[in-house]
Design an enzyme around this catalytic site. Sequence first.
Site, PDB file in Angstrom:
ATOM      1  N   ASP A 165      53.204  44.021  20.644  1.00 58.29           N
ATOM      2  CA  ASP A 165      52.467  43.182  21.707  1.00 58.29           C
ATOM      3  C   ASP A 165      52.278  44.278  22.909  1.00 58.29           C
ATOM      4  OD1 ASP A 165      51.264  40.829  21.007  1.00 58.29           O
ATOM      5  OD2 ASP A 165      52.761  39.587  21.025  1.00 58.29           O
ATOM      6  N   GLN A 194      54.938  34.418  19.719  1.00 62.18           N
ATOM      7  CA  GLN A 194      53.764  34.031  20.161  1.00 62.18           C
ATOM      8  C   GLN A 194      53.709  33.192  21.333  1.00 62.18           C
ATOM      9  OE1 GLN A 194      50.863  34.725  18.397  1.00 62.18           O
ATOM     10  NE2 GLN A 194      49.750  33.353  19.706  1.00 62.18           N
ATOM     11  N   LYS A 233      47.766  36.264  11.314  1.00 61.05           N
ATOM     12  CA  LYS A 233      48.487  37.642  11.430  1.00 61.05           C
ATOM     13  C   LYS A 233      49.143  37.911  10.243  1.00 61.05           C
ATOM     14  CE  LYS A 233      49.050  37.751  16.391  1.00 61.05           C
ATOM     15  NZ  LYS A 233      50.074  36.975  17.349  1.00 61.05           N
TER      16      LYS A 233
HETATM   17  N1  GUN Z   1      48.914  34.535  22.471  1.00 62.43           N
HETATM   18  C1  GUN Z   1      47.519  34.558  22.799  1.00 62.43           C
HETATM   19  N2  GUN Z   1      47.336  35.745  22.400  1.00 62.43           N
HETATM   20  C2  GUN Z   1      48.318  36.424  22.244  1.00 62.43           C
HETATM   21  C3  GUN Z   1      48.923  37.839  21.771  1.00 62.43           C
HETATM   22  O1  GUN Z   1      48.430  38.860  21.874  1.00 62.43           O
HETATM   23  N3  GUN Z   1      50.331  38.070  21.605  1.00 62.43           N
HETATM   24  C4  GUN Z   1      51.286  36.845  21.769  1.00 62.43           C
HETATM   25  N4  GUN Z   1      52.412  37.237  21.578  1.00 62.43           N
HETATM   26  N5  GUN Z   1      50.857  35.685  21.952  1.00 62.43           N
HETATM   27  C5  GUN Z   1      49.524  35.503  22.267  1.00 62.43           C
END
Ligand code: GUN
Length: 291
Positions: free
Chosen positions: A119, A96, A52
């Site tokens: 998100d 996350q 990211k």
């Molecule tokens: N863990 C796996 N996929 C994601 C996501 O798209 N966002 C977040 N915050 N955690 C994740």
Amino acid sequence: MILIDGKKTAADIRDEIRREVEVLTENGQRAPHLTAILVGEDPASWAYVKNKERQSKKVGFTSSLIHLSDHISEAELLNIIDSLNKDKSVDGYIVQLPLPSHIDDQKIIMAINPDKDVDGFHPLNLGKMIAGLPTFLPATPYGIIELILRYDIETTGKNVLIIGRSLIVGRPLSILMSQKRPAGNATVTLAHSKTKNLKNLSLKADIIITALGQPLFLKADMVKEGVVVIDAGINSIDDTSKRGYRLVGDADFDAISKKAKAITPVPGGVGPMTIAMLLKNTLKAYKKNLS
Ligand code: GUN
């Protein structure tokens, strides 16, 4: 057979974002800023968050990572979230998942300022999504919708089977694809671990989306000729290669691609789209923050 190339589509979307950011910064605006909070040392989460950061920089965003020990208390994490909510220089942030078991995921998600929830996991944003109001769509479903649109896959009146009911993928996608909207108007079935006679359902499906996290779960004898398969799974399985493992989806790509009209590969399908759509959400949050 059409190979739905998520890697290329994600690169196209990043280019679109980068061009927009260039115009904004040339006009004297600051760059959009995306922050990620990572708790603990889970290697998959690390890889994801690092990716990211890399992709953020590629499109001209600034980005930061708040890496916390997995011993952090829920109260301390809530304090950090509170400071991000108040920080005008942070346009959007993600926490996350998964979090360590002593921290309540839902309590943390509820504490995120919905305007910075890139998100799209906050219940207010999920509620807006259900109501069909403008909001941040969760990045993986958003990426799947974008692939369907950019590859001109007809969904109106089609039987869509989504396998997996997670909050991150299956559940929101089932809502989006049944709505009156682009890449919607489908008759959606949401299957999960308690579903009986899955093969009966999958053989009738025009489009199958796998999001259950079980390597090679969907086999060629479970799909009809001409099916479209979109695979949101990403699983590591041991093999005899030098690194000792390879990544596979929830669908048996090699066998199904002989029957399918269109299919996403793993890697290089849905995966790259998730981060591209997160960046798109961040650009949206930035514009709202500046206005
Ligand atoms: N863990 C796996 N996929 C994601 C996501 O798209 N966002 C977040 N915050 N955690 C994740």
